[in-house]
Design a protein around this motif. Sequence first.
Motif, PDB file in Angstrom:
ATOM      1  N   ARG A  38       0.807  -1.218   0.000  1.00  0.00           N
ATOM      2  CA  ARG A  38       0.000   0.000   0.000  1.00  0.00           C
ATOM      3  C   ARG A  38       0.844   1.275   0.000  1.00  0.00           C
ATOM      4  O   ARG A  38       0.320   2.352  -0.275  1.00  0.00           O
ATOM      5  CB  ARG A  38      -0.945  -0.007   1.208  1.00  0.00           C
ATOM      6  CG  ARG A  38      -2.179  -0.871   0.994  1.00  0.00           C
ATOM      7  CD  ARG A  38      -3.013  -0.948   2.248  1.00  0.00           C
ATOM      8  NE  ARG A  38      -4.357  -1.493   1.980  1.00  0.00           N
ATOM      9  CZ  ARG A  38      -5.236  -1.776   2.925  1.00  0.00           C
ATOM     10  NH1 ARG A  38      -4.934  -1.589   4.207  1.00  0.00           N
ATOM     11  NH2 ARG A  38      -6.427  -2.260   2.600  1.00  0.00           N
ATOM     12  N   GLN A  39       2.124   1.149   0.293  1.00  0.00           N
ATOM     13  CA  GLN A  39       3.010   2.319   0.190  1.00  0.00           C
ATOM     14  C   GLN A  39       3.287   2.682  -1.272  1.00  0.00           C
ATOM     15  O   GLN A  39       3.782   3.766  -1.565  1.00  0.00           O
ATOM     16  CB  GLN A  39       4.338   2.047   0.897  1.00  0.00           C
ATOM     17  CG  GLN A  39       4.229   1.879   2.400  1.00  0.00           C
ATOM     18  CD  GLN A  39       5.584   1.628   3.026  1.00  0.00           C
ATOM     19  OE1 GLN A  39       6.346   2.550   3.322  1.00  0.00           O
ATOM     20  NE2 GLN A  39       5.915   0.360   3.198  1.00  0.00           N
ATOM     21  N   PHE A  40       2.954   1.754  -2.187  1.00  0.00           N
ATOM     22  CA  PHE A  40       3.267   1.956  -3.596  1.00  0.00           C
ATOM     23  C   PHE A  40       2.047   2.069  -4.495  1.00  0.00           C
ATOM     24  O   PHE A  40       2.123   2.632  -5.579  1.00  0.00           O
ATOM     25  CB  PHE A  40       4.143   0.793  -4.105  1.00  0.00           C
ATOM     26  CG  PHE A  40       5.500   0.748  -3.480  1.00  0.00           C
ATOM     27  CD1 PHE A  40       6.577   1.418  -4.054  1.00  0.00           C
ATOM     28  CD2 PHE A  40       5.711   0.039  -2.301  1.00  0.00           C
ATOM     29  CE1 PHE A  40       7.824   1.387  -3.467  1.00  0.00           C
ATOM     30  CE2 PHE A  40       6.969   0.004  -1.708  1.00  0.00           C
ATOM     31  CZ  PHE A  40       8.028   0.684  -2.291  1.00  0.00           C
ATOM     32  N   THR A  41       0.907   1.521  -4.056  1.00  0.00           N
ATOM     33  CA  THR A  41      -0.261   1.505  -4.937  1.00  0.00           C
ATOM     34  C   THR A  41      -1.529   1.321  -4.125  1.00  0.00           C
ATOM     35  O   THR A  41      -1.483   1.080  -2.915  1.00  0.00           O
ATOM     36  CB  THR A  41      -0.118   0.373  -5.982  1.00  0.00           C
ATOM     37  OG1 THR A  41      -1.100   0.558  -7.007  1.00  0.00           O
ATOM     38  CG2 THR A  41      -0.283  -1.005  -5.360  1.00  0.00           C
ATOM     39  N   GLY A  42      -2.679   1.436  -4.813  1.00  0.00           N
ATOM     40  CA  GLY A  42      -3.968   1.227  -4.168  1.00  0.00           C
ATOM     41  C   GLY A  42      -4.378  -0.237  -4.196  1.00  0.00           C
ATOM     42  O   GLY A  42      -3.784  -1.056  -4.905  1.00  0.00           O
ATOM     43  N   ASP A  43      -5.434  -0.548  -3.477  1.00  0.00           N
ATOM     44  CA  ASP A  43      -5.860  -1.943  -3.340  1.00  0.00           C
ATOM     45  C   ASP A  43      -6.278  -2.575  -4.667  1.00  0.00           C
ATOM     46  O   ASP A  43      -6.208  -3.804  -4.821  1.00  0.00           O
ATOM     47  CB  ASP A  43      -7.024  -2.045  -2.342  1.00  0.00           C
ATOM     48  CG  ASP A  43      -6.560  -1.859  -0.905  1.00  0.00           C
ATOM     49  OD1 ASP A  43      -5.353  -1.636  -0.687  1.00  0.00           O
ATOM     50  OD2 ASP A  43      -7.417  -1.937   0.003  1.00  0.00           O
ATOM     51  N   ALA A  44      -6.702  -1.776  -5.633  1.00  0.00           N
ATOM     52  CA  ALA A  44      -7.128  -2.325  -6.928  1.00  0.00           C
ATOM     53  C   ALA A  44      -5.991  -3.051  -7.635  1.00  0.00           C
ATOM     54  O   ALA A  44      -6.224  -3.952  -8.436  1.00  0.00           O
ATOM     55  CB  ALA A  44      -7.673  -1.207  -7.818  1.00  0.00           C
ATOM     56  N   ASP A  45      -4.748  -2.660  -7.325  1.00  0.00           N
ATOM     57  CA  ASP A  45      -3.574  -3.272  -7.959  1.00  0.00           C
ATOM     58  C   ASP A  45      -2.792  -4.161  -7.000  1.00  0.00           C
ATOM     59  O   ASP A  45      -1.611  -4.447  -7.219  1.00  0.00           O
ATOM     60  CB  ASP A  45      -2.646  -2.184  -8.524  1.00  0.00           C
ATOM     61  CG  ASP A  45      -3.308  -1.376  -9.633  1.00  0.00           C
ATOM     62  OD1 ASP A  45      -4.034  -1.987 -10.438  1.00  0.00           O
ATOM     63  OD2 ASP A  45      -3.127  -0.146  -9.682  1.00  0.00           O
ATOM     64  N   ILE A  46      -3.454  -4.578  -5.932  1.00  0.00           N
ATOM     65  CA  ILE A  46      -2.846  -5.516  -4.969  1.00  0.00           C
ATOM     66  C   ILE A  46      -3.691  -6.781  -4.949  1.00  0.00           C
ATOM     67  O   ILE A  46      -4.911  -6.724  -4.784  1.00  0.00           O
ATOM     68  CB  ILE A  46      -2.782  -4.914  -3.554  1.00  0.00           C
ATOM     69  CG1 ILE A  46      -1.919  -3.656  -3.527  1.00  0.00           C
ATOM     70  CG2 ILE A  46      -2.235  -5.944  -2.557  1.00  0.00           C
ATOM     71  CD1 ILE A  46      -1.942  -2.911  -2.198  1.00  0.00           C
ATOM     72  N   CYS A  47      -3.041  -7.907  -5.118  1.00  0.00           N
ATOM     73  CA  CYS A  47      -3.735  -9.202  -5.119  1.00  0.00           C
ATOM     74  C   CYS A  47      -3.177 -10.081  -4.004  1.00  0.00           C
ATOM     75  O   CYS A  47      -2.058 -10.582  -4.101  1.00  0.00           O
ATOM     76  CB  CYS A  47      -3.551  -9.886  -6.470  1.00  0.00           C
ATOM     77  SG  CYS A  47      -4.213 -11.562  -6.530  1.00  0.00           S
ATOM     78  N   VAL A  48      -3.938 -10.239  -2.940  1.00  0.00           N
ATOM     79  CA  VAL A  48      -3.602 -11.245  -1.933  1.00  0.00           C
ATOM     80  C   VAL A  48      -4.213 -12.550  -2.436  1.00  0.00           C
ATOM     81  O   VAL A  48      -5.435 -12.700  -2.476  1.00  0.00           O
ATOM     82  CB  VAL A  48      -4.147 -10.885  -0.542  1.00  0.00           C
ATOM     83  CG1 VAL A  48      -3.900 -12.032   0.438  1.00  0.00           C
ATOM     84  CG2 VAL A  48      -3.495  -9.600  -0.027  1.00  0.00           C
ATOM     85  N   SER A  49      -3.345 -13.458  -2.867  1.00  0.00           N
ATOM     86  CA  SER A  49      -3.799 -14.727  -3.449  1.00  0.00           C
ATOM     87  C   SER A  49      -3.760 -15.807  -2.372  1.00  0.00           C
ATOM     88  O   SER A  49      -2.689 -16.210  -1.925  1.00  0.00           O
ATOM     89  CB  SER A  49      -2.887 -15.121  -4.622  1.00  0.00           C
ATOM     90  OG  SER A  49      -3.198 -16.422  -5.081  1.00  0.00           O
ATOM     91  N   THR A  50      -4.934 -16.250  -1.959  1.00  0.00           N
ATOM     92  CA  THR A  50      -4.996 -17.231  -0.875  1.00  0.00           C
ATOM     93  C   THR A  50      -6.100 -18.261  -1.129  1.00  0.00           C
ATOM     94  O   THR A  50      -7.028 -18.020  -1.899  1.00  0.00           O
ATOM     95  CB  THR A  50      -5.235 -16.538   0.486  1.00  0.00           C
ATOM     96  OG1 THR A  50      -5.157 -17.507   1.528  1.00  0.00           O
ATOM     97  CG2 THR A  50      -6.595 -15.843   0.544  1.00  0.00           C
ATOM     98  N   ASP A  51      -5.962 -19.390  -0.464  1.00  0.00           N
ATOM     99  CA  ASP A  51      -6.986 -20.435  -0.495  1.00  0.00           C
ATOM    100  C   ASP A  51      -7.713 -20.497   0.847  1.00  0.00           C
ATOM    101  O   ASP A  51      -8.532 -21.375   1.072  1.00  0.00           O
ATOM    102  CB  ASP A  51      -6.334 -21.789  -0.775  1.00  0.00           C
ATOM    103  CG  ASP A  51      -5.285 -22.151   0.274  1.00  0.00           C
ATOM    104  OD1 ASP A  51      -4.733 -21.227   0.906  1.00  0.00           O
ATOM    105  OD2 ASP A  51      -5.000 -23.347   0.475  1.00  0.00           O
TER     106      ASP A  51
END
Length: 231
Positions: A38-51
């Motif tokens: 989040r220091q570099f971008t907004g949540d739209a460009d962050i993907c927490v990939s989890t099962d």
Amino acid sequence: MKKLFVIPARGGSKGIPGKNIKQLGRKPLIHYSLEYARQFTGDADICVSTDSEKIAESVKDLRYDIPFLRPANLATDQAGSFEVLKHALSFYEKKGRNYELVVLLQPTSPFREKFHLEKALVLFEPGIDMVVSVKESAANPYFNLFEEDEKGFLRISKGDGKQVRRQDLPKVYEYNGSIYIINAGSLDGANSFADFKKIRKYEMSEQYSIDLDTPADWQYAEFICSQMENH
């Protein structure tokens, strides 16, 4: 260049059970990497990939909603980061969102600083496959790494073994697991990271290269956190 930040966080973990949501210092481990991205971008460009529903709930505490739960074939021990990244890119492409770079942030590297990624990004240029964070290796194949020959005797792994001063030998590096900046085109055209031939290093010090894999690693990380809180 448009960047997708991917934080891979599987629910199962053998070395440190439940490590991604285990409390380290004052917050769950996964929160360090999400706050970092989040220091570099907004949540739209962050993907927490989890099962894991539990990991999804944990990041909800930071008001982040996961874009998907991983399919079953990416929820096993055998599923590697490469497949996870390709799946994430494909997910966004189907929504009309195309990225030129993928920044992989593994949750097990909680001590990276903002300046590390800033400096690593400067090293990336079109035409290379990846910039990856490394540390200088304590072991060196020209000096103190050996292989068994066909008779079962040890032989120096590289070179003739006659060098006596370590400082005269080529430096060797190991990935420290902290930062991977990957060309999305290279990812799309490869079958594994082994297909990448144009890789640049971003060197980090031992201090910032702690990678949490064993209970002993975790204990050391807790010690670091306690030291940071006391200063």
